[in-house]
Scaffold this motif. Sequence first.
Motif, PDB file in Angstrom:
ATOM      1  N   VAL A  35       0.838  -1.208   0.000  1.00  0.00           N
ATOM      2  CA  VAL A  35       0.000   0.000   0.000  1.00  0.00           C
ATOM      3  C   VAL A  35       0.871   1.256   0.000  1.00  0.00           C
ATOM      4  CG1 VAL A  35      -1.659   1.341   1.345  1.00  0.00           C
ATOM      5  CG2 VAL A  35      -1.970  -1.115   1.089  1.00  0.00           C
ATOM      6  N   GLN A  36       1.900   1.263   0.859  1.00  0.00           N
ATOM      7  CA  GLN A  36       2.801   2.430   0.888  1.00  0.00           C
ATOM      8  C   GLN A  36       3.475   2.619  -0.468  1.00  0.00           C
ATOM      9  OE1 GLN A  36       2.346   4.157   3.398  1.00  0.00           O
ATOM     10  NE2 GLN A  36       1.637   2.674   4.925  1.00  0.00           N
ATOM     11  N   GLY A  37       3.818   1.500  -1.100  1.00  0.00           N
ATOM     12  CA  GLY A  37       4.480   1.564  -2.407  1.00  0.00           C
ATOM     13  C   GLY A  37       3.580   2.182  -3.457  1.00  0.00           C
ATOM     14  N   ILE A  38       2.311   1.758  -3.467  1.00  0.00           N
ATOM     15  CA  ILE A  38       1.374   2.304  -4.448  1.00  0.00           C
ATOM     16  C   ILE A  38       1.189   3.806  -4.223  1.00  0.00           C
ATOM     17  CG2 ILE A  38      -1.031   2.274  -5.207  1.00  0.00           C
ATOM     18  CD1 ILE A  38      -1.021  -0.740  -4.651  1.00  0.00           C
ATOM     19  N   LEU A  39       1.076   4.198  -2.934  1.00  0.00           N
ATOM     20  CA  LEU A  39       0.896   5.617  -2.630  1.00  0.00           C
ATOM     21  C   LEU A  39       2.124   6.428  -3.043  1.00  0.00           C
ATOM     22  CD1 LEU A  39      -0.931   5.515   0.815  1.00  0.00           C
ATOM     23  CD2 LEU A  39      -1.881   5.816  -1.463  1.00  0.00           C
ATOM     24  N   LEU A  40       3.312   5.864  -2.785  1.00  0.00           N
ATOM     25  CA  LEU A  40       4.543   6.535  -3.219  1.00  0.00           C
ATOM     26  C   LEU A  40       4.531   6.680  -4.742  1.00  0.00           C
ATOM     27  CD1 LEU A  40       7.343   7.665  -2.534  1.00  0.00           C
ATOM     28  CD2 LEU A  40       8.241   5.346  -2.701  1.00  0.00           C
ATOM     29  N   GLY A  41       4.003   5.640  -5.395  1.00  0.00           N
ATOM     30  CA  GLY A  41       3.892   5.670  -6.852  1.00  0.00           C
ATOM     31  C   GLY A  41       3.064   6.850  -7.342  1.00  0.00           C
ATOM     32  N   GLY A  42       2.106   7.299  -6.518  1.00  0.00           N
ATOM     33  CA  GLY A  42       1.316   8.475  -6.882  1.00  0.00           C
ATOM     34  C   GLY A  42       2.199   9.694  -7.073  1.00  0.00           C
ATOM     35  N   LEU A  43       3.168   9.855  -6.166  1.00  0.00           N
ATOM     36  CA  LEU A  43       4.094  10.982  -6.278  1.00  0.00           C
ATOM     37  C   LEU A  43       4.913  10.872  -7.572  1.00  0.00           C
ATOM     38  CD1 LEU A  43       5.272  13.524  -4.908  1.00  0.00           C
ATOM     39  CD2 LEU A  43       6.957  12.036  -3.831  1.00  0.00           C
ATOM     40  N   TYR A  44       5.406   9.650  -7.845  1.00  0.00           N
ATOM     41  CA  TYR A  44       6.212   9.459  -9.057  1.00  0.00           C
ATOM     42  C   TYR A  44       5.371   9.674 -10.306  1.00  0.00           C
ATOM     43  CZ  TYR A  44       9.719   7.629  -5.875  1.00  0.00           C
ATOM     44  OH  TYR A  44      10.629   7.493  -4.875  1.00  0.00           O
ATOM     45  N   ALA A  45       4.098   9.283 -10.229  1.00  0.00           N
ATOM     46  CA  ALA A  45       3.223   9.509 -11.386  1.00  0.00           C
ATOM     47  C   ALA A  45       3.043  11.005 -11.628  1.00  0.00           C
ATOM     48  CB  ALA A  45       1.876   8.837 -11.158  1.00  0.00           C
ATOM     49  N   LEU A  46       2.972  11.780 -10.525  1.00  0.00           N
ATOM     50  CA  LEU A  46       2.878  13.233 -10.688  1.00  0.00           C
ATOM     51  C   LEU A  46       4.154  13.793 -11.315  1.00  0.00           C
ATOM     52  CD1 LEU A  46       1.144  14.663  -7.491  1.00  0.00           C
ATOM     53  CD2 LEU A  46       0.333  14.732  -9.843  1.00  0.00           C
ATOM     54  N   TRP A 265      -2.521   6.736 -18.186  1.00  0.00           N
ATOM     55  CA  TRP A 265      -2.830   5.752 -17.143  1.00  0.00           C
ATOM     56  C   TRP A 265      -1.672   4.780 -16.995  1.00  0.00           C
ATOM     57  CZ3 TRP A 265      -6.065   7.275 -13.826  1.00  0.00           C
ATOM     58  CH2 TRP A 265      -7.210   7.993 -14.169  1.00  0.00           C
ATOM     59  N   GLY A 266      -1.015   4.490 -18.108  1.00  0.00           N
ATOM     60  CA  GLY A 266       0.180   3.652 -18.057  1.00  0.00           C
ATOM     61  C   GLY A 266       1.250   4.290 -17.188  1.00  0.00           C
ATOM     62  N   THR A 267       1.359   5.622 -17.289  1.00  0.00           N
ATOM     63  CA  THR A 267       2.337   6.331 -16.472  1.00  0.00           C
ATOM     64  C   THR A 267       2.024   6.167 -14.989  1.00  0.00           C
ATOM     65  OG1 THR A 267       2.695   7.942 -18.225  1.00  0.00           O
ATOM     66  CG2 THR A 267       3.341   8.594 -16.004  1.00  0.00           C
ATOM     67  N   LEU A 268       0.727   6.189 -14.634  1.00  0.00           N
ATOM     68  CA  LEU A 268       0.345   5.979 -13.240  1.00  0.00           C
ATOM     69  C   LEU A 268       0.759   4.571 -12.804  1.00  0.00           C
ATOM     70  CD1 LEU A 268      -1.137   7.093 -10.725  1.00  0.00           C
ATOM     71  CD2 LEU A 268      -3.211   6.016 -11.604  1.00  0.00           C
ATOM     72  N   ALA A 269       0.481   3.593 -13.663  1.00  0.00           N
ATOM     73  CA  ALA A 269       0.884   2.214 -13.351  1.00  0.00           C
ATOM     74  C   ALA A 269       2.406   2.132 -13.203  1.00  0.00           C
ATOM     75  CB  ALA A 269       0.403   1.262 -14.439  1.00  0.00           C
ATOM     76  N   GLY A 270       3.117   2.816 -14.109  1.00  0.00           N
ATOM     77  CA  GLY A 270       4.573   2.820 -14.046  1.00  0.00           C
ATOM     78  C   GLY A 270       5.075   3.408 -12.736  1.00  0.00           C
ATOM     79  N   GLY A 271       4.443   4.531 -12.327  1.00  0.00           N
ATOM     80  CA  GLY A 271       4.827   5.142 -11.051  1.00  0.00           C
ATOM     81  C   GLY A 271       4.598   4.182  -9.907  1.00  0.00           C
ATOM     82  N   ALA A 272       3.444   3.487  -9.937  1.00  0.00           N
ATOM     83  CA  ALA A 272       3.136   2.550  -8.860  1.00  0.00           C
ATOM     84  C   ALA A 272       4.151   1.404  -8.821  1.00  0.00           C
ATOM     85  CB  ALA A 272       1.724   2.004  -9.041  1.00  0.00           C
ATOM     86  N   ILE A 273       4.564   0.931 -10.003  1.00  0.00           N
ATOM     87  CA  ILE A 273       5.540  -0.166 -10.037  1.00  0.00           C
ATOM     88  C   ILE A 273       6.869   0.277  -9.422  1.00  0.00           C
ATOM     89  CG2 ILE A 273       6.963  -1.554 -11.604  1.00  0.00           C
ATOM     90  CD1 ILE A 273       4.465  -1.866 -13.342  1.00  0.00           C
ATOM     91  N   ILE A 274       7.319   1.484  -9.803  1.00  0.00           N
ATOM     92  CA  ILE A 274       8.567   2.000  -9.212  1.00  0.00           C
ATOM     93  C   ILE A 274       8.397   2.157  -7.702  1.00  0.00           C
ATOM     94  CG2 ILE A 274      10.206   3.925  -9.171  1.00  0.00           C
ATOM     95  CD1 ILE A 274      10.391   2.721 -11.785  1.00  0.00           C
TER      96      ILE A 274
END
Lengths: 314, 348
Positions: A35-46, A265-274
Amino acid sequence: MLSHASLPHAGGRMGRGGILPLCEVVAMIWLDVLVQGILLGGLYALFAAGLSLVFGIMRLVNLAHGDLIVFAAFLILVTVNLLGLNPFLSALIAAPVMFALGWALQRFVLNRVVGKDILPPLLITFGLSVALQNGMLEVFSADSQRIRAGALESASINLGVVTIGTLPLLTFGSAVLAIFILNRIFYTTAIGRAFRATSDDPVTASLMGINPRGVFAMATGLAMVIVTLAALYLGMRANFDPSIGPARLIYAFEAVIIGGLGSLWGTLAGGAIIGIAQTVGAQINPEWQILAGHLAFLAVLIIRPRGLFPRAVD
Amino acid sequence: MHKVTTRTRASTVAGLAAVALVVLGLVLPAFASRSLIQDLFFILTMLTLAQLWNLIAGYGGMVSVGQQAFVGIGAYAMFAGVILWGWDPVPAILLGGVAAFLLAIPMAFFAFRLQGAYFAIGTWVIAEVTRLLVAQWKTLGGGTGTSLPREATSDIIGVAAIAELFGIRDAAARDILAYWLALALAVGTMAAIYALLRSRTGLALAAVRDNDNAARSVGVDAQRVKWLVFLSAATMTGLVGALIYVQTARISPDAAFSVTNWTAYVIFIAVIGGIGRLEGPILGVLVFWGLQTAFADYGSWYLLALGLLAIVTMLFAPRGLWGLIADRWGIALFPIQRRLILEGARNG
């Protein structure tokens, strides 16, 4: 290996009262990490959304993207300090300034070199990156800064299974909202149609009465508005200084490539993966956080060189 | 009667001047001051790095932002040779070349799947991964780095002989040895690049850069040419990195894998001097060094100005300062264009 590293930590937290079964404790820890990883991914997606937009439309990689995020963060900080405003209001003031800056950068500098040869824009934005970093170093010094957000900084929401910070949740929500709005602009408005047409074929688009140069300038301006949003959360969540731009650029670019060219949306997924890779890496060994993110990127690159959800053709 | 040649009158003069310069460079330590030798060491190593980047980006079309990976891994391999296995620092430089070569193989494997901008960032990410991995190497100081042991630097092969020859102290003799090695690397690199560009492979390289598909359609093995150039440039970059850190004698992951020092500056040198020509980096490194000497006291402002200068150059003189000179006077000191000379036509 995984359970060994996390067990002592778990034992400390659960030791007093509960006799939870071991596997349940481990599962909860990893759920938390996820969960923390996905949320962090939000920042990277931004970080990445603006880059994805510009890259998708004109195949231009702005190597100064990370430094522009840091610049916007300083802009918000100065507004907060000078006017005593709330960070969110300050970002509202900074956004049009950044839009104008992006528009002018594209209109007067980058438009002159956009074309088939990718070398000139790469080198110009690289020069801009070094110039911006050192300019900020002179003006704002190398000290770490932070945008103060008061109670919001430490607020959290207890969901029973996991506890999540309000600010990370807000970041993720903003990322989803920003990408949703960008997609609406992209697919339902006239300027969005111009974006897509120019992305597919600038020459044909210009035959249809579209001015690619104006479209490019609008796109970069819009990207800088997203950059301001990214800067707001970057500045509130962690310390920043003039030197951290390039690392943000790399995370952003990784998210864009993992997601696939032109897919927001792919970018959001990419951010979440990172983000997930980084929190998992940090859970195993704190020194491996950044490394794990890069390795996830390289792994995706081997399996799917064009990313997970490519829309545009290179 | 005809022949095809790349030689011009200017190139003959330049060739002779180059030989004279190299000879002068060799005997220079006999009468030059120590600070001049140190400046020249800096100039020669940066020149070599810029020529190598120019080879893969300017001639090969592969814009790498990850050259610091090879400088860093080369330097660390040299340190490993000295500290772990007790090698003399000078032969340990060769380890730097080997390590960079070995790193370049997986790096090329990844990066060649990417095009253009993807390639640039891909190489950068791999350099970052290498830096982070090396920072885990605790015996070589981990994240904080380490120094060459005094025993290793005190009796480097040849230093005693140089000290005796010129009647100077060991520290100055070490600088001279490093300078000679830098001179050898710079001259060797430039000679090799020039020879490569004049060969069939060089022609293939230019063809691949200008149009990958068209080159392939006329039978050029694009992948082979790219691999060859990328691996050779990486190996040489590793040697330069190792040599720089023999001179510095102190290493840390952040310094050895610095994207600013080993890639940004190097790119600026090539851009300002002129991408895609051998003369470019020579002019570029002199401009770079001149600016650095003149504005050293201004700290970050100087770097700000350097970044802006690179932008202005790309906008208004995309082929660099040497491009301006070549356009104005049509001079090419190291020409690689093949010209057809008809003997009969000239006589008749």
